[in-house]
Design an enzyme around this catalytic site. Sequence first.
Site, PDB file in Angstrom:
ATOM      1  N   LEU A   1     -35.717   8.885   2.504  1.00  0.00           N
ATOM      2  CA  LEU A   1     -34.652   7.885   2.102  1.00  0.00           C
ATOM      3  C   LEU A   1     -35.116   6.825   1.834  1.00  0.00           C
ATOM      4  O   LEU A   1     -34.043   5.857   1.717  1.00  0.00           O
ATOM      5  CB  LEU A   1     -33.775   8.107   3.319  1.00  0.00           C
ATOM      6  CG  LEU A   1     -32.674   9.196   3.707  1.00  0.00           C
ATOM      7  CD1 LEU A   1     -31.927   8.713   5.188  1.00  0.00           C
ATOM      8  CD2 LEU A   1     -31.742   9.239   2.590  1.00  0.00           C
TER       9      LEU A   1
ATOM     10  N   THR B   1     -45.866   5.868   6.545  1.00  0.00           N
ATOM     11  CA  THR B   1     -45.233   6.743   7.479  1.00  0.00           C
ATOM     12  C   THR B   1     -46.175   7.719   7.516  1.00  0.00           C
ATOM     13  O   THR B   1     -47.645   7.571   7.147  1.00  0.00           O
ATOM     14  CB  THR B   1     -43.758   7.348   6.606  1.00  0.00           C
ATOM     15  OG1 THR B   1     -43.535   8.218   7.737  1.00  0.00           O
ATOM     16  CG2 THR B   1     -44.006   7.982   5.389  1.00  0.00           C
TER      17      THR B   1
ATOM     18  N   LYS C   1     -50.177   5.950   9.742  1.00  0.00           N
ATOM     19  CA  LYS C   1     -49.879   4.757  10.438  1.00  0.00           C
ATOM     20  C   LYS C   1     -51.202   4.529  11.215  1.00  0.00           C
ATOM     21  O   LYS C   1     -51.411   3.059  11.141  1.00  0.00           O
ATOM     22  CB  LYS C   1     -48.894   4.868  11.528  1.00  0.00           C
ATOM     23  CG  LYS C   1     -47.299   5.048  10.441  1.00  0.00           C
ATOM     24  CD  LYS C   1     -46.150   5.063  11.596  1.00  0.00           C
ATOM     25  CE  LYS C   1     -44.932   5.123  10.747  1.00  0.00           C
ATOM     26  NZ  LYS C   1     -43.831   5.284  11.711  1.00  0.00           N
TER      27      LYS C   1
ATOM     28  N   ASP D   1     -40.859  -0.670  13.533  1.00  0.00           N
ATOM     29  CA  ASP D   1     -40.250   0.597  14.230  1.00  0.00           C
ATOM     30  C   ASP D   1     -39.332   0.222  15.449  1.00  0.00           C
ATOM     31  O   ASP D   1     -38.137   0.400  15.424  1.00  0.00           O
ATOM     32  CB  ASP D   1     -40.990   1.728  14.562  1.00  0.00           C
ATOM     33  CG  ASP D   1     -41.470   2.573  13.024  1.00  0.00           C
ATOM     34  OD1 ASP D   1     -40.645   2.470  12.121  1.00  0.00           O
ATOM     35  OD2 ASP D   1     -42.634   3.000  13.055  1.00  0.00           O
TER      36      ASP D   1
HETATM   37  P1  NAP Z   1     -44.565  12.509  17.107  1.00  0.00           P
HETATM   38  O1  NAP Z   1     -45.404  11.559  17.095  1.00  0.00           O
HETATM   39  O2  NAP Z   1     -44.815  14.077  16.374  1.00  0.00           O
HETATM   40  O3  NAP Z   1     -43.900  12.919  18.474  1.00  0.00           O
HETATM   41  C1  NAP Z   1     -43.039  14.306  18.759  1.00  0.00           C
HETATM   42  C2  NAP Z   1     -42.399  13.977  20.018  1.00  0.00           C
HETATM   43  O4  NAP Z   1     -41.396  14.990  20.411  1.00  0.00           O
HETATM   44  C3  NAP Z   1     -43.487  14.265  21.384  1.00  0.00           C
HETATM   45  O5  NAP Z   1     -43.073  13.631  22.525  1.00  0.00           O
HETATM   46  C4  NAP Z   1     -43.436  15.768  21.682  1.00  0.00           C
HETATM   47  O6  NAP Z   1     -43.982  15.993  22.827  1.00  0.00           O
HETATM   48  C5  NAP Z   1     -41.772  16.062  21.478  1.00  0.00           C
HETATM   49  N1  NAP Z   1     -41.640  17.437  21.120  1.00  0.00           N
HETATM   50  C6  NAP Z   1     -41.545  18.140  19.935  1.00  0.00           C
HETATM   51  N2  NAP Z   1     -41.280  19.092  19.920  1.00  0.00           N
HETATM   52  C7  NAP Z   1     -40.860  19.397  21.104  1.00  0.00           C
HETATM   53  C8  NAP Z   1     -40.457  20.573  21.935  1.00  0.00           C
HETATM   54  N3  NAP Z   1     -40.140  21.778  21.346  1.00  0.00           N
HETATM   55  N4  NAP Z   1     -40.254  20.678  23.234  1.00  0.00           N
HETATM   56  C9  NAP Z   1     -40.289  19.415  23.876  1.00  0.00           C
HETATM   57  N5  NAP Z   1     -40.848  17.977  23.145  1.00  0.00           N
HETATM   58  C10 NAP Z   1     -41.241  18.209  21.949  1.00  0.00           C
HETATM   59  O7  NAP Z   1     -43.230  12.255  16.065  1.00  0.00           O
HETATM   60  P2  NAP Z   1     -42.253  10.740  16.158  1.00  0.00           P
HETATM   61  O8  NAP Z   1     -42.939  10.050  14.744  1.00  0.00           O
HETATM   62  O9  NAP Z   1     -42.369  10.037  17.339  1.00  0.00           O
HETATM   63  O10 NAP Z   1     -40.960  11.247  16.006  1.00  0.00           O
HETATM   64  C11 NAP Z   1     -40.076  11.753  16.738  1.00  0.00           C
HETATM   65  C12 NAP Z   1     -38.589  11.853  16.148  1.00  0.00           C
HETATM   66  O11 NAP Z   1     -38.229  10.662  15.847  1.00  0.00           O
HETATM   67  C13 NAP Z   1     -38.537  12.755  14.953  1.00  0.00           C
HETATM   68  O12 NAP Z   1     -37.396  13.329  14.711  1.00  0.00           O
HETATM   69  C14 NAP Z   1     -38.520  11.799  13.815  1.00  0.00           C
HETATM   70  O13 NAP Z   1     -37.662  11.818  12.713  1.00  0.00           O
HETATM   71  C15 NAP Z   1     -37.581  10.597  14.543  1.00  0.00           C
HETATM   72  N6  NAP Z   1     -37.919   9.215  14.124  1.00  0.00           N
HETATM   73  C16 NAP Z   1     -36.768   8.597  13.813  1.00  0.00           C
HETATM   74  C17 NAP Z   1     -36.778   7.327  13.445  1.00  0.00           C
HETATM   75  C18 NAP Z   1     -35.784   6.417  12.964  1.00  0.00           C
HETATM   76  O14 NAP Z   1     -36.099   5.363  12.318  1.00  0.00           O
HETATM   77  N7  NAP Z   1     -34.331   6.709  13.074  1.00  0.00           N
HETATM   78  C19 NAP Z   1     -37.902   6.613  12.996  1.00  0.00           C
HETATM   79  C20 NAP Z   1     -39.252   7.340  13.511  1.00  0.00           C
HETATM   80  C21 NAP Z   1     -39.122   8.901  13.969  1.00  0.00           C
HETATM   81  P3  NAP Z   1     -45.603  16.426  23.074  1.00  0.00           P
HETATM   82  O15 NAP Z   1     -46.101  15.087  23.220  1.00  0.00           O
HETATM   83  O16 NAP Z   1     -45.549  17.193  24.410  1.00  0.00           O
HETATM   84  O17 NAP Z   1     -45.781  17.157  21.867  1.00  0.00           O
END
Ligand code: NAP
Length: 293
Positions: free
Chosen positions: A21, A67, A71, A108
Site C-alpha cells: 500500500l 520492509t 530491515k 515504525d
Molecule cells: P513477525 O516479526 O513475523 O512476528 C510475528 C508475531 O506474531 C510473533 O510474535 C509470533 O509469535 C506471533 N504469531 C504469529 N503467528 C502466531 C500464532 N499462530 N499463534 C501465536 N502467535 C503467533 O511479524 P511483524 O513484522 O512483527 O508483524 C506482526 C503483524 O503486525 C503483522 O500482521 C503485520 O502485518 C503487522 N504490522 C503492521 C504494521 C502497521 O503499520 N500497522 C507495521 C508492521 C507490522 P512467535 O514469536 O512465537 O513466532
Amino acid sequence: MNITARTSVAGVIGHPVTHSLSPVIHNAGFASLGVDWVYIALDLAPNRAQECLVGMRALGIRGLSVTMPHKTDMAHLVDEISPQARRLMSVNTLSLGIDGRITGESTDGDGLVSSLQAVGISPAERSVVMFGAGGAARSVADALLRHGCAHLDIVNRTLASALVICDYAPDRCAAQSTNDQAAVAAAMQRGDLIINATSIGMGRPATDSTAIPFDPALLRPNQVVVDLVYHPLETALLHCAAAVGCTTVDGLGMLIHQAALQQQLWTGQFPDVQAMARAARAALDGSTSQAPQ
Ligand code: NAP
C-alpha cells in the site's frame, strides 16, 4: 502527478512487494505537500541489500522505505544509523544525504504512538499488554517505553522473544507465555491499553472468533484495544472489543503515521495524514488480499 526529468524518486524495497500500500499512501502524501517527488515499489530479493545501497547512491534515489526481509540487513549496512534503529537493529527508512551517505532510521514505533496521539490517546502512565514479540512488537515496545508507559506486559508464544523486549527496560516490563493463562489474565486485569502485535487476525473475517490472540472474555469496557493488523481493517479482535464497549484503534493509523514520519525525514515537511488515509482506505476497499507494508 507530473513526472519530469527533475522529479525526486523514493520507493519501498521488500520481497514480496507487489501488494504494498506504500506507493498509494506516499504519493498521496507527496501530493498533499505539493513537492516534486514520486514513490514506487521495488522488489528486492533477499541478500541484495548491499547492492541496493550502491544503486541508491549511484541513481540518487532520495529515500527508501524498507520492509521484510531487509530491515535487519540494512541496520548492519548503512553509513549512519539512528540510536533507535541501532537499539532495535531494524531500519525501515533510508535517506540519501547530499554527501552521498545513507542514514538508516526506524519510524515504525513512533508511527504507532503518533497514530494513538492523533485520536487523543497518550501512552504515558498507561499499563500496556502487548501480544506478540516480533519485529513490529519490538519497535512498538521501544516507542511506548520512550513515551512513558508505566508498565508493559509482553505476551508471546515464544517466551524467549518476549524476554528480549523486557531487556529494553527491565524495571517496567514483564514477559508472559501465551500458555500461562493465569499470567495472561493477571496482565489483562492490570492493562488499560491492549495491543495485538501478532499476525493473528490477518486476512481473517471479523466474525471469526478463533482469529483473536487471547480470550476476549478478558476484555473490559474501559480498555483501549489496538490492532496492528490492517487487513482487514476491522479484525476479529476489534470486532469483539467494540462489542464489549472498548475504544478500538485499527492498524491503518500506524501505517500512515510511520510513512508521514518518513516523508518528514526526506522532505523536511509533514504531509496531510488524512489525505494519505483516504487514499489507503480506497485502495484497501478495492483489494481482497493482505497488503504488506
Ligand atoms: P513477525 O516479526 O513475523 O512476528 C510475528 C508475531 O506474531 C510473533 O510474535 C509470533 O509469535 C506471533 N504469531 C504469529 N503467528 C502466531 C500464532 N499462530 N499463534 C501465536 N502467535 C503467533 O511479524 P511483524 O513484522 O512483527 O508483524 C506482526 C503483524 O503486525 C503483522 O500482521 C503485520 O502485518 C503487522 N504490522 C503492521 C504494521 C502497521 O503499520 N500497522 C507495521 C508492521 C507490522 P512467535 O514469536 O512465537 O513466532
